[in-house]
Design a protein around this motif. Structure first.
Motif, PDB file in Angstrom:
ATOM      1  N   ALA A 142     -18.060   6.692 -38.513  1.00 24.94           N
ATOM      2  CA  ALA A 142     -17.590   5.478 -37.847  1.00 24.94           C
ATOM      3  C   ALA A 142     -18.545   5.105 -36.717  1.00 24.94           C
ATOM      4  N   PRO A 143     -18.591   3.825 -36.325  1.00 24.81           N
ATOM      5  CA  PRO A 143     -19.494   3.421 -35.243  1.00 24.81           C
ATOM      6  C   PRO A 143     -19.283   4.214 -33.954  1.00 24.81           C
ATOM      7  N   ASP A 144     -18.034   4.597 -33.666  1.00 23.63           N
ATOM      8  CA  ASP A 144     -17.764   5.305 -32.401  1.00 23.63           C
ATOM      9  C   ASP A 144     -18.170   6.779 -32.445  1.00 23.63           C
ATOM     10  N   HIS A 145     -18.587   7.279 -33.632  1.00 26.09           N
ATOM     11  CA  HIS A 145     -19.022   8.669 -33.786  1.00 26.09           C
ATOM     12  C   HIS A 145     -17.896   9.681 -33.545  1.00 26.09           C
ATOM     13  N   HIS A 146     -16.655   9.242 -33.740  1.00 27.99           N
ATOM     14  CA  HIS A 146     -15.525  10.152 -33.577  1.00 27.99           C
ATOM     15  C   HIS A 146     -14.776  10.405 -34.882  1.00 27.99           C
TER      16      HIS A 146
END
Length: 555
Positions: A142-146
């Motif tokens: 995901a873009p948020d890297h979570h």
């Protein structure tokens, strides 16, 4: 003896960020330091044989940008991975993955970045990704890297298909059939998948707070430095000369120091020690040791990074109230009283603290910890602050806490869709989300950044996002003006990183860190700033990016 001028940039609209002399027309520098800032006549008088004079043609000259929150090594590593930003729908996802697979037949894991949570319009499963490619491990971040989603082959190879014990807040999501769904929440859950690439050691700092073991040999370090170099070059293209790297460890510092010795370090990098919830306070000896070992002008440490919560999209951000339509609030990663004790001990060691806090519960608990530490001189900072309770707004300014916020992050401002607001924030709380102006008006110092590779590292796009963000329905305008935005990307970021004695302003004696914008930044319509190029980036007097060959090779 004062260094002789090596270069003069003249006929520029110089915005110095120095309140004593905010504007000028020319800058001279030599020996890595700014020697003069003033009118064309004053500075051009320093020209002598051998001095390179660059005509800026009326462009804006600024202090080199200070990127206050990014992930240099991760970003450099990801430049070669499949990019899924803006992609939606199964057919396009499958087409891109299959093309990437065909070009990379030897990769042990086909890894993609920037997959929107709503990429398929519903929760992604391993079966979805099996339909994309079944016979090779594939995963997407995901873009948020979570959050990571992995196919069955990747889950099997990582030993996660039948679940795994995880620390609090890190989840291998399980299905009704007793096998993993493919969704992996937070770093400990997806690190076994990332490990398939063979470069997980680059993420040890943010993952565990540890160091690689065995220590990478010279051949591995050479490979790792290539990834760092790719990230540095990408940042230099965007005018960045200093950065606060929000992950890393001693190994990161060693790589950077080796690159400095090799003449390959093109930006000043500050690297944290990561303190994790499972650690004893004695582990902070390592943070103190890093601070003492890395003290130059290019590679420094001196701060401790912690995560108080996760992110809103996966509902791992810690909220004071339930998420819409649920009874979930997320949970803090540190217990309240213990966090205060940790902040006191870090402060006793004269180290700065930076805490990732996204939900209003996490923000409050972080402020409480800093208040208990009682050390405003250390300039403790909170990263992100996506939601804050109104009662806590004045506490940042009162306690000297820096608001380290990212103009590209508010949904609708740049690349993140507005749908995030509707899913995770109650509409009556939108007025408390992604505050910038409100925090500044209550005295909080601002430091701006991208959080690359979570979003595009382009500072010009970030400036545009900061200036063009539309208020949410029924909410106040959270924009600050152009000069406040530029200050938060220069002098404000330098101050927040304890670098104000070195960089962040154009003033004699400070480092020759400069960026020349391709145009007059005060005349360009805000909605066009993101398309405005960077003509020249200079770090420590050395040209690190020269789009038009204005200067040619240097240093």
């Amino acid at each position: 003896m004062t260094a002789a001028a090596e270069m003069i940039i003249t006929n520029a609209k110089v915005l110095t960020m120095d309140e004593a002399r905010p504007r000028a027309e020319a800058v001279a520098f030599g020996g890595g330091r700014i020697l003069a800032v003033g009118s064309r006549a004053e500075v051009e008088a320093l020209a002598a044989p051998g001095v390179r004079v660059v005509d800026a043609g009326g462009r804006t000259l600024l202090p080199g940008f200070v990127e206050s929150h990014l992930h240099l090594v991760l970003g450099g590593n990801e430049l070669s991975q499949l990019q899924l930003g803006g992609v939606s729908g199964f057919d396009e996802l499958a087409r891109l993955f299959r093309a990437y697979a065909a070009k990379n037949p030897g990769l042990p894991l086909l890894m993609a970045q920037g997959a929107a949570y709503e990429i398929l319009g519903r929760p992604v499963t391993r079966q979805d990704l099996d339909r994309v490619i079944a016979d090779r491990p594939i995963a997407m971040m995901a873009p948020d890297h979570h959050t990571v989603w992995a196919n069955t082959a990747a889950l099997q190879a990582a030993g996660l298909l039948h679940g795994a014990a995880m620390p609090a807040g890190h989840v291998v999501v399980m299905g009704a059939d007793g096998t993993a769904t493919g969704e992996l929440l937070e770093f400990e859950a997806f690190s076994p998948v990332l490990a398939l690439t063979g470069d997980l050691h680059l993420q040890m700092g943010i993952a565990t707070g540890g160091e690689p073991s065995p220590w990478p040999d010279a051949a591995q370090r050479a490979k790792d430095k290539e990834k760092v170099a790719a990230g540095l070059a990408h940042c230099a293209m965007h005018g960045i000369t200093s950065m606060v790297n929000m992950d890393g460890n001693r190994y990161t510092c060693v790589l950077l120091k080796e690159m400095e010795a090799e003449g390959r370090l093109t930006a000043r990098v500050k690297v944290p020690f990561h303190f994790k919830p499972h650690m004893e306070l004695s582990e902070l000896d390592r943070a103190s040791a890093m601070a003492a070992e890395f003290t130059g002008e290019w590679v420094t440490s001196g701060f401790v990074k912690m995560f108080m919560d996760g992110v809103v999209d996966s509902r791992t951000a810690y909220m004071l109230h339930d998420y819409p339509g649920t009874t979930e609030r997320g949970a803090p990663l540190f217990e309240h009283a213990r966090f205060k004790e940790i902040c006191q001990e870090i402060s006793r060691r004269d180290l700065q603290i930076a805490v990732h806090a996204i939900g209003d519960g996490a923000v409050r608990q972080t402020i409480d910890g800093y208040e208990a530490a009682g050390r405003p001189d250390l300039r403790h900072r909170i990263e992100h602050i996506e939601l804050i309770d109104r009662a806590d707004v004045p506490r940042l300014g009162a306690l000297g806490i820096t608001a380290s916020v990212q103009p590209p992050h508010p949904p609708g401002a740049m690349d993140f869709p507005m749908s995030t607001m509707e899913h995770v924030f109650h509409p009556h709380r939108w007025k408390d989300a992604y505050l910038t102006r409100t925090l500044a008006e209550h005295g909080a110092p601002l430091a701006f950044a991208s959080d690359w590779p979570v979003t595009d590292v382009s500072v010009m796009r970030g400036i545009q996002a900061a200036l063009t963000r539309v208020p949410y329905d029924g909410c106040q305008d959270e924009r600050v003006d152009l000069m406040a935005v530029l200050r938060a990307y220069t002098a404000g970021g330098a101050w927040a990183a304890h670098l104000e004695g070195l960089t962040g302003m154009l003033k004699p004696g400070l480092a020759a860190d400069l960026v020349l914008i391709d145009g007059d930044i005060e005349a360009i319509p805000p909605q066009n700033l993101g398309q405005t190029g960077i003509t020249l980036t200079i770090a420590g007097g050395r040209v690190t990016h020269d789009a038009e060959n204005l200067v040619g090779p240097s240093g």
